[in-house]
Enzyme design. Structure first.
Site, mmCIF file in Angstrom:
data_model
loop_
_atom_site.group_PDB
_atom_site.id
_atom_site.type_symbol
_atom_site.label_atom_id
_atom_site.label_comp_id
_atom_site.label_asym_id
_atom_site.label_seq_id
_atom_site.Cartn_x
_atom_site.Cartn_y
_atom_site.Cartn_z
ATOM 1 N N ARG A 162 49.696 33.575 44.831
ATOM 2 C CA ARG A 162 50.941 33.337 45.106
ATOM 3 C C ARG A 162 51.088 33.451 46.903
ATOM 4 O O ARG A 162 52.128 32.189 47.605
ATOM 5 C CB ARG A 162 52.199 35.194 45.445
ATOM 6 C CG ARG A 162 52.186 34.408 43.889
ATOM 7 C CD ARG A 162 52.480 35.106 43.128
ATOM 8 N NE ARG A 162 51.829 37.133 43.126
ATOM 9 C CZ ARG A 162 52.047 38.152 43.201
ATOM 10 N NH1 ARG A 162 52.830 39.063 42.929
ATOM 11 N NH2 ARG A 162 50.704 38.748 42.665
ATOM 12 N N LYS B 55 25.271 45.991 37.108
ATOM 13 C CA LYS B 55 24.220 46.219 38.046
ATOM 14 C C LYS B 55 22.579 46.782 36.917
ATOM 15 O O LYS B 55 22.592 46.580 36.437
ATOM 16 C CB LYS B 55 25.564 48.100 38.539
ATOM 17 C CG LYS B 55 26.459 48.289 38.661
ATOM 18 C CD LYS B 55 26.928 49.514 39.096
ATOM 19 C CE LYS B 55 28.024 50.178 39.338
ATOM 20 N NZ LYS B 55 28.571 49.734 41.124
ATOM 21 N N HIS C 175 33.534 51.717 32.228
ATOM 22 C CA HIS C 175 32.644 51.671 33.374
ATOM 23 C C HIS C 175 31.627 53.451 32.042
ATOM 24 O O HIS C 175 30.247 53.338 32.000
ATOM 25 C CB HIS C 175 32.819 52.758 34.426
ATOM 26 C CG HIS C 175 33.262 51.918 34.621
ATOM 27 N ND1 HIS C 175 33.551 50.410 34.763
ATOM 28 C CD2 HIS C 175 34.410 52.069 35.946
ATOM 29 C CE1 HIS C 175 34.002 49.699 35.627
ATOM 30 N NE2 HIS C 175 34.525 50.396 36.023
ATOM 31 N N HIS D 201 32.004 45.636 35.658
ATOM 32 C CA HIS D 201 31.592 45.247 36.073
ATOM 33 C C HIS D 201 30.059 46.590 36.687
ATOM 34 O O HIS D 201 29.196 45.886 37.221
ATOM 35 C CB HIS D 201 32.480 45.411 38.080
ATOM 36 C CG HIS D 201 32.163 46.803 38.764
ATOM 37 N ND1 HIS D 201 33.061 47.503 38.133
ATOM 38 C CD2 HIS D 201 31.609 47.051 39.235
ATOM 39 C CE1 HIS D 201 33.160 48.378 38.799
ATOM 40 N NE2 HIS D 201 32.071 48.347 39.682
ATOM 41 N N LYS E 59 38.640 44.016 35.247
ATOM 42 C CA LYS E 59 39.816 45.254 34.491
ATOM 43 C C LYS E 59 41.130 46.045 34.971
ATOM 44 O O LYS E 59 41.309 44.637 36.559
ATOM 45 C CB LYS E 59 38.270 45.987 35.105
ATOM 46 C CG LYS E 59 38.467 47.629 35.009
ATOM 47 C CD LYS E 59 37.408 48.540 34.906
ATOM 48 C CE LYS E 59 38.121 49.524 34.897
ATOM 49 N NZ LYS E 59 38.682 49.821 36.548
ATOM 50 N N LYS F 100 36.845 62.141 42.389
ATOM 51 C CA LYS F 100 37.416 61.025 43.708
ATOM 52 C C LYS F 100 37.126 61.740 44.086
ATOM 53 O O LYS F 100 37.558 62.900 44.271
ATOM 54 C CB LYS F 100 38.559 60.068 43.429
ATOM 55 C CG LYS F 100 39.174 59.252 42.914
ATOM 56 C CD LYS F 100 39.738 57.872 43.456
ATOM 57 C CE LYS F 100 39.695 56.428 42.539
ATOM 58 N NZ LYS F 100 38.331 55.237 42.885
HETATM 59 C C1 BG6 Z 1 36.729 50.347 40.000
HETATM 60 C C2 BG6 Z 1 37.462 51.479 39.447
HETATM 61 O O1 BG6 Z 1 36.708 49.816 37.882
HETATM 62 O O2 BG6 Z 1 35.239 51.720 40.131
HETATM 63 C C3 BG6 Z 1 37.445 52.091 40.832
HETATM 64 O O3 BG6 Z 1 39.009 51.030 39.516
HETATM 65 C C4 BG6 Z 1 36.355 52.930 41.290
HETATM 66 O O4 BG6 Z 1 38.965 53.468 40.497
HETATM 67 C C5 BG6 Z 1 34.923 51.862 41.236
HETATM 68 O O5 BG6 Z 1 36.275 53.060 42.432
HETATM 69 C C6 BG6 Z 1 33.854 52.291 41.030
HETATM 70 O O6 BG6 Z 1 32.571 51.601 41.531
HETATM 71 P P1 BG6 Z 1 31.523 51.077 42.100
HETATM 72 O O7 BG6 Z 1 30.634 50.101 41.535
HETATM 73 O O8 BG6 Z 1 31.642 51.557 43.277
HETATM 74 O O9 BG6 Z 1 30.657 52.888 41.466
#
Ligand code: BG6
Length: 510
Positions: free
Chosen positions: A55, A202, A260, A198, A168, A360
């Site tokens: 945008r 890894k 994840h 993602h 995601k 977190k």
């Molecule tokens: C994301 C989440 O999918 O993954 C985040 O939305 C999180 O909140 C992150 O911090 C963690 O990814 P990584 O690769 O840093 O473990």
């Protein structure tokens, strides 16, 4: 490294990548550094073009300048200007709102211009292979794909592919994930859809299958006869950063567990696939999730713990509590920590609990899978209290300090017969000198090549949501008590320890 078995050098075909949300954070921080790493390793096709769409009002030139300067901050490897210049030369930008039909006509015209020599095949508005990357807020995913289809950009005419990477979060619960799948599948074929998680990019996560199935010595022990329980931890030190608005509606469970953590659990628990083909692997993962014992409303409260951080200190630095973060309600009930116990009802795992936790602002960043084996019968060590007989623990360290360790008991030298815990430790950095990467390299390359193994099929996404849905339902009916309930920089709420203590177990230290 003693012996190495190499995969064939894989090369992508010429293509154009269109990033929706190209002015955003994901593009700057991860996608561009990943493309740069691919170019540096000569993995990108020679004829590669990148079109940004967002945008924000930007010229192509400003777009190129902006990404060139942000790459300096986010590149994971030294800058090799030749590799980057190659990408810049094929980079352009289209300004457009994602719900504006006209923007898609402009995009189609632009893509056609980029292929001046290509004959446009029947059924398609443009020639050539195109990868559409949806790096936008999730509410746009369905609309973008529908408009791409309406503009004639998703039809795969002979000899050209069209693929869509969907970021995601894929839905916010089971129903919305199903609805999004229905929307996407109305205009795309499953094989054109690449749903990203993602974590699967890894190296250490990809290694789980190699470790389990590429070695003869672990698999015979990998079952309820030998394993006592499994702990999966994804601990972060970061707070919600600038994402308070998103996180308020999401919370730790939705953000991390159906995706994840479920992926880590599925890779740990799955049966040996018949091959490493995408469908064989993904089917085995779905079977694991489908074997998770459904949470009843009582279990959903009894076997789960939610937490929220209050102000504290991390690495000597004071940090605010969740309720003091920007765009977070002062009386927010959103959880920033979750711990839960899952049971997989199949022949391999019956009776072996899987404990999952993520949060977190914990004491340190640490993601790992710990497999705890059953203790040895202690008849030989009658005078040793049971808790002093070291359990064998195999720990797959996902990040940071990537590696694998195996703990076992050894005789402490001396006149007494005493056992102490010792460790064999493998660290990636001792064996492989791979430079740090973003984790998106493999995923982008796989999509260009057409290999969906590391992406989620529709049923994988839905099974993740199905597993946590009863917890979402039970939690929505009962407000959490005592929030905030853990200090930033701690191990999480005390109730998480009680969850394991009830089963006579303890968490590994974060
Ligand atoms: C994301 C989440 O999918 O993954 C985040 O939305 C999180 O909140 C992150 O911090 C963690 O990814 P990584 O690769 O840093 O473990």
């Amino acid at each position: 490294m003693a012996n190495a078995t190499k995969r064939n050098g894989r090369q992508a075909q010429p293509c154009t990548m269109v990033i929706f949300g190209a002015a955003g954070d994901l593009t700057r921080r991860l996608l561009i550094p990943a493309l740069y790493n691919l170019a540096r390793d000569k993995r990108l096709p020679k004829e590669f073009r990148l079109v940004g769409m967002a945008r924000t009002d930007l010229s192509s030139e400003a777009f190129r300048d902006e990404l060139s300067s942000s790459l300096k901050s986010f590149a994971t490897k030294d800058l090799d200007s030749k590799a980057w210049d190659g990408i810049v030369a094929g980079m352009s930008y289209i300004q457009g709102n994602f719900d504006d039909d006209d923007a898609y006509q402009r995009l189609a015209a632009h893509l056609a211009e980029l292929q001046p020599d290509g004959t446009t095949p029947e059924g398609s508005a443009v020639a050539g292979n195109v990868l559409f990357y949806l790096a936008t807020a999730p509410e746009f995913f369905g609309g973008i794909v529908e408009r791409l289809a309406a503009a004639g950009l998703t039809g795969e005419a002979e000899g050209a592919w069209r693929r869509v990477i969907v970021e995601k979060p894929f839905g916010t619960d089971e129903d919305s994930a199903k609805a999004l799948n229905t929307e996407l599948l109305a205009v795309l074929d499953e094989k054109q859809i690449y749903r990203i998680d993602h974590y699967l990019g890894k190296e250490t996560v990809q290694n789980i299958m190699v470790f389990r199935f590429g070695n003869g010595i672990f698999e015979p022990l990998w079952n309820r006869d030998h394993i006592d329980h499994v702990q999966i931890t994804v601990a972060e030190t970061v707070g919600v950063e600038q994402r308070g608005g998103f996180y308020e509606k999401t919370g730790a469970l939705r953000d991390m567990v159906p995706n994840h953590l479920s992926q880590l659990m599925a890779l740990t628990a799955m049966e040996v696939p018949t091959s490493f083909d995408a469908d064989a692997v993904r089917s085995e993962k779905v079977k694991v999730m489908d074997s998770v014992r459904p949470f009843t409303p009582e279990m959903a409260l009894h076997d789960t713990v939610r937490g929220q951080y209050e102000a504290g200190i991390i690495g000597e630095k004071p940090v605010p509590g969740y309720r003091e973060e920007p765009n977070v309600a002062r009386n927010s009930d959103t959880e920033t920590f979750v711990a839960l116990k899952m049971t997989i009802d199949n022949w391999r795992w019956a009776g072996v609990p899987f404990y999952l936790r993520t949060g977190k602002r914990l004491r340190r960043r640490m993601s790992e899978i710990a497999i705890q084996f059953k203790r040895a019968p202690i008849a030989l060590f009658r005078d040793t209290p049971i808790e002093d007989v070291t359990p064998n623990q195999l720990v797959l360290r996902i990040q940071p300090d990537e590696g694998i360790s195996l703990q076992f008991g050894a005789k402490i030298p001396g006149p007494e017969l005493e056992i102490g815990g010792v460790k064999m430790n493998f660290q990636y950095k001792d064996y492989f000198n791979s430079a740090p990467a973003t984790g998106y390299e493999t995923l982008i390359l796989d999509c260009m090549i057409g290999d969906p193994t590391l992406f989620q099929r529709a049923d994988n996404v839905e099974s993740g949501w199905r597993t946590v849905q009863p917890i979402l339902d039970a939690w929505s009916e009962r407000r959490p008590r005592g929030f905030p309930n853990y200090e930033a920089g701690s191990q999480g709420p005390r109730s998480a320890d009680e969850l394991l203590a009830r089963d006579g177990r303890v968490w590994r230290k974060i």
